[in-house]
Design an enzyme around this catalytic site. Sequence first.
Site, PDB file in Angstrom:
ATOM      1  N   ASP A 151      21.362  52.532  39.256  1.00  0.00           N
ATOM      2  CA  ASP A 151      20.115  51.944  38.754  1.00  0.00           C
ATOM      3  C   ASP A 151      19.288  52.908  37.918  1.00  0.00           C
ATOM      4  OD1 ASP A 151      19.208  53.689  40.677  1.00  0.00           O
ATOM      5  OD2 ASP A 151      18.200  52.189  41.914  1.00  0.00           O
ATOM      6  N   HIS A 152      19.623  54.185  37.943  1.00  0.00           N
ATOM      7  CA  HIS A 152      18.837  55.181  37.213  1.00  0.00           C
ATOM      8  C   HIS A 152      19.368  55.417  35.792  1.00  0.00           C
ATOM      9  CE1 HIS A 152      16.686  56.032  40.853  1.00  0.00           C
ATOM     10  NE2 HIS A 152      16.111  57.111  40.371  1.00  0.00           N
ATOM     11  N   ASP A 192      16.784  59.068  47.833  1.00  0.00           N
ATOM     12  CA  ASP A 192      15.713  58.732  46.914  1.00  0.00           C
ATOM     13  C   ASP A 192      14.433  58.696  47.733  1.00  0.00           C
ATOM     14  OD1 ASP A 192      15.411  57.140  43.951  1.00  0.00           O
ATOM     15  OD2 ASP A 192      13.795  56.863  45.394  1.00  0.00           O
ATOM     16  N   ARG A 196       4.496  56.727  40.449  1.00  0.00           N
ATOM     17  CA  ARG A 196       4.216  58.116  40.064  1.00  0.00           C
ATOM     18  C   ARG A 196       3.742  58.183  38.623  1.00  0.00           C
ATOM     19  NH1 ARG A 196       9.400  60.400  43.264  1.00  0.00           N
ATOM     20  NH2 ARG A 196       8.331  60.559  45.263  1.00  0.00           N
ATOM     21  N   SER A 253      10.013  63.473  43.888  1.00  0.00           N
ATOM     22  CA  SER A 253      11.372  62.965  44.012  1.00  0.00           C
ATOM     23  C   SER A 253      12.203  63.785  44.988  1.00  0.00           C
ATOM     24  CB  SER A 253      12.044  62.973  42.633  1.00  0.00           C
ATOM     25  OG  SER A 253      13.424  62.737  42.741  1.00  0.00           O
ATOM     26  N   ARG A 299      15.289  64.493  44.545  1.00  0.00           N
ATOM     27  CA  ARG A 299      16.485  65.019  43.876  1.00  0.00           C
ATOM     28  C   ARG A 299      16.762  66.456  44.282  1.00  0.00           C
ATOM     29  NH1 ARG A 299      12.969  64.904  38.930  1.00  0.00           N
ATOM     30  NH2 ARG A 299      13.307  62.678  39.024  1.00  0.00           N
TER      31      ARG A 299
END
Length: 813
Positions: free
Chosen positions: A64-65, A119, A379, A535, A537
Amino acid sequence: MKGTLTEKILNKHLVSGNLIPGQEIAVRIDQTLTQDATGTMACLEFLNFGLDKIATKLSVSYVDHNTLQTGFENADDHLFLQSVAEKFGLYFSKPGNGICHQVHLERFARPGDTLIGSDSHTPTAGGVGMLAIGVGGLEVASAMAGYPYSLTCPEVIGIKLKGSLPAWSSAKDIILTVLQKYTVKGGINRVFEYFGDGVKSLSVPERSTITNMGAELGATSSIFPSDLNTQKFLKAFGRAKDYRAFAADKKAQYKEVFEIDLKKVEPLVAMPHSPDAVKTVKEQNGTKVNQVIIGSCTNSSYKDLMTAALALKGKTVHKDVSFIVAPGSKTILNAMIENGALSYFIKAGARIAESACGPCIGMGHAPASNSVSVRTFNRNFKGRSGTADASIILASAETAVAAAVFGEITDPKKLGKLPTVNPLINFDVDNALILNPLPPAEAKKVNIIMGPNIKPLPAGRPLADSLSGRVLIKTGDNITTDDIMPAGAKILPLRSNIPEIAKHVFIKIDSGFYGRAVSNNGGFIIGGDNYGQGSSREHAALAPMHLGVKAVITKSFARIHRANLINFGLLPLNFTNPKDYDRINPGDRIELIDVANCLKAGKNILMKVNGNTEFKVFTQLSEREKDIILAGGKINYIRKQLGLKELPPPEPPKPQPLPQQPQTQPQQQNQGSRPQQQDFKHQGQQQGFRPQAQQQGFKPQGQHGFRPQGQQQGFRHHGQQQGFKPQGQQQGFKPQGQQERPKYQPPQQSSRYLPQSPKNQPKQDMRPPQQQQAPAVQPQAAVRQPAAAEPKPQVKKQAAKKIAVKKKTTKNT
């Protein structure tokens, strides 16, 4: 926390530890999710465990990113993720199926179960009464391998809701109210639990907006009870069997309670550049708007989009506004096509984007320079939109529609009567883009497909007895993982290639970081409060580890980033005296003495600065976390428990040309940061410092014996198979090392990047420590004891199996 929803779920899933806030516990995980920006790393990490299949009840791999495909990298990663899902028993959600959190809420979330996802907005599933936690990819890989998830037992904050919302106020305004009170660091090691008679007035999509954006509090999770509204939602998606009533006890014990009278909630916005910079719409009335986007995992549900569509019916978007709509899932998009509401957007002048994260992560639809973009996102960090000098304002779908129509921020009541949205009682669930796990016999035949941009996962380094090196950067407060490892269409496609993505570490605030890290063979990062917010990540830990960063020393850490540092063998250290932060400057030489022994004994660590000044630093680690750090990271730690061979020690990165840098504007001062210093002179401009690639011993790639990619250690590069010419020999393209090297550009002045100021600091002494003069500074005596150790969770070993790797080949065109 006795009697709370959180306590009930944790107690049911508890593997080790006691439910005492602040202590480490381990819990069994029912479900996991990954998305493609973090999922490739999670899959590469899982492959290191040599297992046959996943051990969770259910795991889903979402794309989806990175659906914007300007090169082969994203498409290759999608094939890799699909082949891993088919091989090991995951569901696979293909590009266009929707945003992971929206789809997971619709298709898989279950009241009372546990979910971790790579996520930070995984707590969206808390809208149906699930304990859902955002984590790094390695935590997900470990859970898929059957390991429990370890975390600090959270405090539980009760948010009591009374009454119901007035017209044009929304769930987004509720969570902005909570952010206004608690700020972006007020939720660390806390779960926010909603209760009270006002809960029943909120639908599941509204609850999920609140739990989704609860991640901006820094919270472990947020959760609502499961009630009749939950039952209606699950039944609408054909999942009535997943429903169970689930509520906290009437006398549940909360750490504290914040009461919100919903009828007093008014439309709010979060101003640049932080989700807690909350103002009323009335205060910002008349602010000119250039772009409006409705979507993201926060506000892209059927209710949000239908409210916006009905409010737009018969109206036209303002001539100066670019208006974009991104449905949260293909199922929602289909529903709006069927009922005709999508045409209201189109006739009003909207552009319809793919059901994906898209502009929320800077993947398309970047706003114009110096413009204002109103978005229904979670964000608004500076530069995250893809435009460094744009001002991003967060708002509800109702407030966003009003801004689109009138071209300025205005009270949505100006649109007239609030339209009534009748919830669908039966969605036509679309299965075209989701793949179920394969039967075991078919799964065994699947080969893993790995494109040329997918590189082996860097191995961690076992902890040395002492650590020494230069301070590579000093940051201010509230540094985000977007600051450390930016997202966007340029950088995210490199997520499977750590050596390449490492060139972009801190690139938004200090373009010289990569060069200093490589030329100094690593070093240290100094940070302020709430370092690593945002995030989940893990590249923000992985890439610095690859560059040789030995430890990160801060006033305090954000929860997920701290865990990611530990997972990759980087020491997360805190100053025993926060004022010591002010006495360290970029370029200072640091030495940590007797680190391993101090860590094992739970003692503070002595830190020498420039050979003589002494500070004390500490880290509160559980026994499990200590073992992970000593082993050089969680992969080494788990491989040892599984009886697998130790991974070979990593080689230090070789100097590489820096990527071309865009011009950026100076960053505005962060809340809590030190004031900007007017006599600023960058470290790299002091005492004859030469630009990167001109430092001692540094040669551009291609001039120091470095072989082209794919010719190292016998590895045959993807592009050298079946007559394909090596990269750099196509149509006049110059190989790496023969291209023009980008010129060194010192970073822009920033309140979050705090280099040495010659106005009030001595000049940097670059001599060996033994030749430097000791400043007259006394060591600090403040001592902070680490947390008590907890027993390690027991994990059943599984036999390792080799995985057939099929290298994807292409023909030169």
